[in-house]
Design a protein around this motif. Structure first.
Motif, PDB file in Angstrom:
ATOM      1  N   SER A 153      23.893  24.165  21.450  1.00 20.28           N
ATOM      2  CA  SER A 153      22.640  25.158  21.806  1.00 20.28           C
ATOM      3  C   SER A 153      22.933  26.335  21.196  1.00 20.28           C
ATOM      4  O   SER A 153      24.111  26.717  20.524  1.00 20.28           O
ATOM      5  CB  SER A 153      22.570  25.296  23.152  1.00 20.28           C
ATOM      6  OG  SER A 153      23.605  25.930  23.667  1.00 20.28           O
ATOM      7  N   ALA A 154      21.873  27.302  21.064  1.00 20.37           N
ATOM      8  CA  ALA A 154      22.216  28.487  20.210  1.00 20.37           C
ATOM      9  C   ALA A 154      22.962  29.206  20.931  1.00 20.37           C
ATOM     10  O   ALA A 154      23.762  29.890  20.188  1.00 20.37           O
ATOM     11  CB  ALA A 154      20.579  29.138  20.447  1.00 20.37           C
ATOM     12  N   LEU A 187      17.234  27.373  15.297  1.00 22.46           N
ATOM     13  CA  LEU A 187      18.063  27.319  16.522  1.00 22.46           C
ATOM     14  C   LEU A 187      19.009  28.651  15.980  1.00 22.46           C
ATOM     15  O   LEU A 187      19.762  29.291  16.777  1.00 22.46           O
ATOM     16  CB  LEU A 187      18.773  26.274  16.762  1.00 22.46           C
ATOM     17  CG  LEU A 187      19.795  26.146  17.847  1.00 22.46           C
ATOM     18  CD1 LEU A 187      19.652  25.018  18.809  1.00 22.46           C
ATOM     19  CD2 LEU A 187      21.434  26.251  17.497  1.00 22.46           C
TER      20      LEU A 187
END
Ligand code: WT7
Length: 631
Positions: A153-154, A187
């Protein structure tokens, strides 16, 4: 190039001599490479600081051994066959000469952006050739690459970028996985909002989807290489300069940056690739790992390319367009060596044999397994239906920290026993210890797996925090490297890995710290406390079971579960999603406040009647409550 061992007799003799004089042995292996300046001392080490240095004062560039060296003898040999996600899309065949040119050119791009030796560059990309090129281009100019698996994830990306204080990120516009097209650059944009160190982002075009480009920071790969001056003169590096950082999970909440150095990693990955797989001229090697993990680094980028192999790089997923995709690729390219994870084998096995029977698979010579213990059922299926009982299976045990395979059969040489990683490679000195650190001598023993002597690709440090490296690997048992795995040595001296003995769970061959997932769960606003344990999962090896205490709320349990999952996806990524979430009124704790995971593990395993002694718990009643709600 490394010349592999040819017979079991040779293995036995080589092993003995490699142990009696490790320095001479590894010097003879290192001699098979191109050095700009030869090392002056082979090894200096202690496991107390710890400090391990191999090939001291040796100067080299690893890409000269991958590119320039092969360019002279086999420029037109295919280095990479790239197979796109969609089988109808034209793939690519990239020769050693083309790879050399692309790497030199992209190295020029990096230099034109002011990136220099020692700078950290994060790479967040799908499995496209630009990923391999980006990795090697960093190595060409001496920048330290940190590849982040493109499923994180970011928030997880930002943590890693910040920990490494990266000056640049290399990424793509998007990616294809099965039927999905995924935004990648978006992202990165989100992640970089909290990363002040990043001055440059280079974006390779893959999907053509619209992305935002920040002027003065973001550049298109395709445009930049048109302007670049190629780096034909590779940067001179010291053998002990860092080659890369790769983040991996441990028993604490924060993943650590495992650092590998150039000389030792080069020697060991080429050496282990050559010996374990017994790759011969003309063979076609296919490793299904993603470059975002250590298997991809060591056995998709460095090992095979150092040995001048021809290999497959696959962009997609094993089940698209159907569960026969791997077998289709094997027939299409006449793959001889196939290296995958037990979780993939179990998953593909579950689709039934009819899928496999459509393919011939007769080009196969060697099969490999990595990432977690392979259960006997999967081993036999792999052997019968994929290898047609004609291909040795190398069950390769190793870790991000070991850089390369340490315990494994040599294909076609070491007699096999299903689910055994068998014997150590030359130069590798495993020991088993009991809980008190007593070394267990002889055979037919079981204990914690340690190494008592360094091999060239051992972890050098954890980035920015050497103390953590010392505490995690070198302090549990003095003067030993501790792997975190339990292991058995049978009556013949064969090793069988049992699994982690620490707070690490291995889900589909990927490592997570329980604390890491708990932290992510605790971010959900209603959560008070959580505890994660692993439990046996038919496909994934281990599944993730979450016990969660929540505040009083009007939300339904389903709603809470949904939000908890979202929180994990946001903090880590979809790969860390718990399989089961049980909302509980309390957790079993000792009087000192420690969670008794042993009890939670038993409940997760469904063994409700063998919980052992619960009388020392602060509130034994809570166990009954948890048992009632067990999933
Ligand atoms: C942990 C390391 C090695 C590259 C992929 C995972 C487990 C790895 C085996 C094997 C039994 C294995 C161990 C190890 N593991 N290979 N052949 N048999 N267990 O790398 O993420 O660093 O994880 O994976 O538990 O400690 P990693």
């Amino acid at each position: 190039m490394i010349k592999p061992i040819q017979s079991f007799e040779e293995y036995t003799a080589t092993y003995a001599s490699s142990i009696s004089d490790p320095e001479a042995y590894w010097a003879s292996q290192a001699d098979q490479f191109v050095w700009k300046k030869k090392w002056t001392k082979t090894l200096e080490w202690n496991f107390t600081e710890p400090s391990v240095k191999w090939f001291l004062n040796g100067k080299l560039n690893i890409t000269e051994n991958i590119l320039d060296r092969h360019l002279k003898v086999s420029p037109d040999k295919v280095a990479l066959y790239w197979e796109a996600n969609n089988p109808d899309e034209q793939g690519k065949a990239i020769s050693y000469k083309e790879l050399y040119e692309q790497v030199c050119l992209f190295a020029g791009v990096l230099r034109s952006k002011g990136i220099k030796k020692g700078d950290r560059v994060c790479i967040y990309m799908p499995m496209i050739p630009e990923l391999t090129i980006a990795v090697l281009a960093c190595a060409r100019i001496g920048a330290i690459h940190s590849v982040i698996f493109a499923g994180f994830s970011a928030s997880a990306v930002a943590d890693r970028v910040n920990d490494a204080q990266a000056v640049a990120v290399i990424t793509s516009d998007g990616s294809y996985r099965g039927t999905k097209s995924i935004g990648v650059k978006s992202l990165i944009d989100e992640a970089l909002q909290t990363c002040a160190s990043v001055k440059t982002v280079v974006v390779a075009k893959r999907t053509g989807d619209a992305v935002e480009m920040l002027s003065g920071r973001d550049y298109w790969w395709e445009e930049e290489i048109k302007k670049a001056t190629p780096v034909y003169e590779a940067e001179e590096m010291d053998a002990e300069d860092p080659l890369f950082i790769l983040y991996t999970s441990g028993s604490t909440g924060k993943p650590k940056g495992v650092v590998h150095s150039i000389g030792g990693y080069m020697v060991y990955t080429a050496f282990s690739f050559a010996n374990v797989f017994q790759y011969k001229e003309g063979d076609i090697y296919f490793c299904t790992a993603d470059i975002g993990w250590i298997t991809g680094h060591s056995y998709l980028v460095y090992g095979p390319l150092l040995q001048g192999a021809t290999q497959i790089m696959f962009e997609g997923v094993p089940t698209f367009p159907d569960a026969g995709r791997f077998w289709n690729i094997i027939d299409k390219y006449k793959v001889t060596h196939f290296y995958t994870a037990p979780t993939a084998i179990r998953s593909l096995m579950s689709f039934g044999n009819e899928v496999v029977e459509k393919y011939s698979l007769k080009s196969l010579k060697v099969l490999g397994s990595v990432g977690e213990p392979i259960n006997e059922e999967a081993w036999h299926w792999y052997n019968e239906f994929i290898g047609k009982k004609n291909c040795p299976i190398v069950d390769t045990w190793w870790q991000t920290e070991t850089g390369g395979i340490l315990i494994s059969p040599l294909a076609g040489i070491t007699p096999l026993i299903p689910s055994y990683a068998t014997l150590p490679l030359p130069g590798v000195q495993p020991v088993l210890v009991d809980a008190n650190g007593m070394v267990l001598e002889g055979n037919n023993v079981e204990g914690n797996l340690c190494m008592k002597f360094p091999w060239p690709s051992i972890i050098r440090t954890t980035y920015g925090d050497h103390e953590r490296c010392k505490q995690t690997y070198f302090s549990t048992y003095p003067n030993l490297y501790f792997t975190g795995d339990g292991c058995k040595r049978d009556e013949n001296g064969y090793y069988r890995i049992i699994g982690r003995v620490d707070d690490v769970i291995n889900v589909s061959g990927h490592r997570f710290g329980t604390a890491e997932i708990e932290n992510a769960i605790n971010e959900q606003a209603d959560v008070i406390e959580s505890a994660i344990v692993g439990y046996p999962h038919e496909i994934k090896g281990q599944g993730i079971y979450a016990y969660v205490i929540c505040d009083k709320t009007d939300k339904s349990e389903d709603q809470l579960r949904k939000e908890i999952l979202e929180s994990v996806v946001k903090m880590i990524g979809p790969i860390a999603k718990p399989d089961k979430i049980q909302i509980v009124p309390g957790l079993p704790k000792t009087r000192s406040g420690k969670i008794m995971r042993r009890i939670l593990r038993k409940i997760a395993e469904g063994e409700l009647n063998s919980l052992g002694d619960t009388s020392t718990l602060l509130d034994p009643g809570v166990v009954e409550e948890i048992k009632k709600g067990a999933l």
